[in-house]
Design a protein around this motif. Structure first.
Motif, PDB file in Angstrom:
ATOM      1  N   MET A  47      51.530  54.639 -30.215  1.00 24.02           N
ATOM      2  CA  MET A  47      51.802  55.904 -30.874  1.00 24.02           C
ATOM      3  C   MET A  47      53.057  55.806 -31.734  1.00 24.02           C
ATOM      4  O   MET A  47      54.031  55.161 -31.348  1.00 24.02           O
ATOM      5  CB  MET A  47      51.986  57.001 -29.825  1.00 24.02           C
ATOM      6  N   ALA A  48      53.006  56.451 -32.884  1.00 24.45           N
ATOM      7  CA  ALA A  48      54.174  56.479 -33.760  1.00 24.45           C
ATOM      8  C   ALA A  48      55.320  57.199 -33.056  1.00 24.45           C
ATOM      9  O   ALA A  48      55.101  58.155 -32.310  1.00 24.45           O
ATOM     10  CB  ALA A  48      53.829  57.192 -35.062  1.00 24.45           C
ATOM     11  N   ARG A  49      56.548  56.737 -33.294  1.00 21.67           N
ATOM     12  CA  ARG A  49      57.718  57.335 -32.646  1.00 21.67           C
ATOM     13  C   ARG A  49      57.804  58.833 -32.933  1.00 21.67           C
ATOM     14  O   ARG A  49      58.194  59.622 -32.059  1.00 21.67           O
ATOM     15  CB  ARG A  49      58.979  56.640 -33.136  1.00 21.67           C
ATOM     16  N   GLU A  50      57.426  59.252 -34.121  1.00 21.38           N
ATOM     17  CA  GLU A  50      57.500  60.671 -34.485  1.00 21.38           C
ATOM     18  C   GLU A  50      56.644  61.524 -33.558  1.00 21.38           C
ATOM     19  O   GLU A  50      57.064  62.606 -33.132  1.00 21.38           O
ATOM     20  CB  GLU A  50      57.040  60.845 -35.937  1.00 21.38           C
ATOM     21  N   HIS A  51      55.433  61.051 -33.236  1.00 21.54           N
ATOM     22  CA  HIS A  51      54.541  61.815 -32.355  1.00 21.54           C
ATOM     23  C   HIS A  51      55.078  61.843 -30.928  1.00 21.54           C
ATOM     24  O   HIS A  51      54.981  62.860 -30.239  1.00 21.54           O
ATOM     25  CB  HIS A  51      53.138  61.209 -32.385  1.00 21.54           C
ATOM     26  N   ARG A  52      55.633  60.718 -30.473  1.00 17.86           N
ATOM     27  CA  ARG A  52      56.215  60.689 -29.129  1.00 17.86           C
ATOM     28  C   ARG A  52      57.387  61.648 -29.029  1.00 17.86           C
ATOM     29  O   ARG A  52      57.506  62.416 -28.068  1.00 17.86           O
ATOM     30  CB  ARG A  52      56.673  59.275 -28.781  1.00 17.86           C
ATOM     31  N   ASN A  53      58.246  61.628 -30.028  1.00 15.85           N
ATOM     32  CA  ASN A  53      59.423  62.489 -30.003  1.00 15.85           C
ATOM     33  C   ASN A  53      59.042  63.965 -29.990  1.00 15.85           C
ATOM     34  O   ASN A  53      59.693  64.781 -29.328  1.00 15.85           O
ATOM     35  CB  ASN A  53      60.324  62.199 -31.201  1.00 15.85           C
ATOM     36  N   ARG A  54      58.002  64.313 -30.720  1.00 12.63           N
ATOM     37  CA  ARG A  54      57.563  65.702 -30.768  1.00 12.63           C
ATOM     38  C   ARG A  54      57.134  66.184 -29.388  1.00 12.63           C
ATOM     39  O   ARG A  54      57.394  67.328 -29.010  1.00 12.63           O
ATOM     40  CB  ARG A  54      56.420  65.866 -31.770  1.00 12.63           C
ATOM     41  N   LEU A  55      56.493  65.306 -28.632  1.00 14.33           N
ATOM     42  CA  LEU A  55      56.095  65.677 -27.273  1.00 14.33           C
ATOM     43  C   LEU A  55      57.307  65.721 -26.346  1.00 14.33           C
ATOM     44  O   LEU A  55      57.471  66.671 -25.571  1.00 14.33           O
ATOM     45  CB  LEU A  55      55.068  64.688 -26.716  1.00 14.33           C
ATOM     46  N   TYR A  56      58.167  64.719 -26.426  1.00 13.64           N
ATOM     47  CA  TYR A  56      59.323  64.641 -25.535  1.00 13.64           C
ATOM     48  C   TYR A  56      60.186  65.898 -25.610  1.00 13.64           C
ATOM     49  O   TYR A  56      60.739  66.352 -24.613  1.00 13.64           O
ATOM     50  CB  TYR A  56      60.178  63.422 -25.869  1.00 13.64           C
ATOM     51  N   ARG A  57      60.302  66.468 -26.792  1.00 14.64           N
ATOM     52  CA  ARG A  57      61.142  67.651 -26.972  1.00 14.64           C
ATOM     53  C   ARG A  57      60.610  68.852 -26.193  1.00 14.64           C
ATOM     54  O   ARG A  57      61.354  69.793 -25.913  1.00 14.64           O
ATOM     55  CB  ARG A  57      61.223  68.008 -28.451  1.00 14.64           C
ATOM     56  N   GLN A  95      65.893  62.727 -26.233  1.00 14.39           N
ATOM     57  CA  GLN A  95      65.226  63.781 -26.998  1.00 14.39           C
ATOM     58  C   GLN A  95      65.384  65.135 -26.323  1.00 14.39           C
ATOM     59  O   GLN A  95      65.611  66.160 -26.987  1.00 14.39           O
ATOM     60  CB  GLN A  95      63.737  63.441 -27.159  1.00 14.39           C
ATOM     61  N   ILE A  96      65.268  65.149 -24.999  1.00 16.48           N
ATOM     62  CA  ILE A  96      65.423  66.408 -24.262  1.00 16.48           C
ATOM     63  C   ILE A  96      66.855  66.920 -24.399  1.00 16.48           C
ATOM     64  O   ILE A  96      67.088  68.119 -24.576  1.00 16.48           O
ATOM     65  CB  ILE A  96      65.045  66.207 -22.783  1.00 16.48           C
ATOM     66  N   CYS A  97      67.829  66.011 -24.307  1.00 19.61           N
ATOM     67  CA  CYS A  97      69.239  66.397 -24.470  1.00 19.61           C
ATOM     68  C   CYS A  97      69.472  67.040 -25.825  1.00 19.61           C
ATOM     69  O   CYS A  97      70.139  68.068 -25.939  1.00 19.61           O
ATOM     70  CB  CYS A  97      70.126  65.169 -24.341  1.00 19.61           C
ATOM     71  N   ARG A  98      68.925  66.424 -26.833  1.00 23.14           N
ATOM     72  CA  ARG A  98      69.204  66.855 -28.200  1.00 23.14           C
ATOM     73  C   ARG A  98      68.547  68.185 -28.540  1.00 23.14           C
ATOM     74  O   ARG A  98      69.162  69.026 -29.212  1.00 23.14           O
ATOM     75  CB  ARG A  98      68.729  65.779 -29.179  1.00 23.14           C
ATOM     76  N   TYR A  99      67.309  68.376 -28.072  1.00 15.16           N
ATOM     77  CA  TYR A  99      66.565  69.555 -28.505  1.00 15.16           C
ATOM     78  C   TYR A  99      66.466  70.657 -27.451  1.00 15.16           C
ATOM     79  O   TYR A  99      66.037  71.754 -27.756  1.00 15.16           O
ATOM     80  CB  TYR A  99      65.154  69.145 -28.942  1.00 15.16           C
TER      81      TYR A  99
END
Length: 248
Positions: free
Chosen positions: A119-129, A159-163
């Motif tokens: 999976m592209a990092r962008e899609h993973r990050n969107r879920l992690y948030r 990602q959770i910390c940031r968002y």
């Protein structure tokens, strides 16, 4: 709550992390199994990159809880009395407490990334948030899978910390996001392993469950495992409420 429809039921999202082969898919199937979702087809809401299963969780809301009667205090002179009046008052208190504790339905989605997909990092990050809780999974027969959990946990936590917290926090600080640690393949252990004080569960100050993912009674009603799971899911709902995901 009687007027609530499926469209209005909120959703909490749980991420499963662990190396390939530790049993995440089997654990996901076990966690989502319930009276309301008895078959895989009734609880699977899969995605291209994720194996996603959902279950219904009842979250207890203790708002409006009546105050504890003074006579129940250990320091109260009447606490040692066995007269019929305190007994009746206690029954009334329990009845009022039960009615005040409203059970709020939540959908819980368990996300297990498909190891064969990149999976592209962008899609993973969107879920992690949008993750409200994390389950770390390792193989009891291979403790290297336990030691690798630190690396797997690092990026989702950032990602959770940031968002969600809106600032970076030390990765292993407690009360970061609800986390549960699960060791699988308990049935294959020839000798019971000793709990390590330096294990990741100890470092994170969280609960750990050891189980056999193929045993459907691993989370039997009123069992210790079920209690740990329900506590974790309640904490995930708390996290969702107090640290809502920001809109992008």
């Amino acid at each position: 709550m009687a007027q609530q429809t499926i469209q209005h039921v909120p959703t909490a999202r749980i991420l499963l992390l662990g190396e390939a082969g530790v049993g995440k898919s089997q654990l996901t199937d076990l966690l989502a199994r319930s009276v309301d979702t008895p078959t895989p087809s009734s609880r699977s809401v899969g995605d291209v990159w994720w194996n996603v299963q959902v279950r219904l969780h009842e979250y207890p809301s203790n708002k409006g809880m009546p105050p504890t009667p003074e006579w129940t205090s250990s320091s109260s002179p009447s606490s040692s009395s066995h007269s019929s009046e305190p007994c009746g008052s206690y029954k009334q208190f329990r009845s009022r407490a039960a009615s005040a504790c409203e059970m709020i339905p939540y959908f819980v989605e368990f996300y297990d990334i498909k190891s064969s997909m990149r999976m592209a990092r962008e899609h993973r990050n969107r879920l992690y948030r949008n993750i409200d809780g994390i389950i770390l999974v390792y193989d009891l027969l291979d403790m290297r899978t336990h030691d690798s959990l630190h690396d797997l946990l690092y990026h989702p936590l950032r990602q959770i910390c940031r968002y969600r917290h809106k600032r970076l926090r030390p990765i292993l600080r407690r009360r970061h996001v609800p986390i549960l640690v699960v060791g699988t393949k308990l049935d294959m252990l020839k000798t019971r392993r000793l709990r390590r004080s330096g294990g990741i569960a100890s470092q994170l100050g969280t609960e750990e469950i050891l189980l056999n993912c193929l045993d459907t009674d691993s989370f039997a009603e009123k069992s210790r495992n079920e209690g740990k799971l329900h506590k974790f899911l309640n904490n995930a709902v708390d996290f969702k409420q107090f640290f809502p995901a920001r809109r992008y």
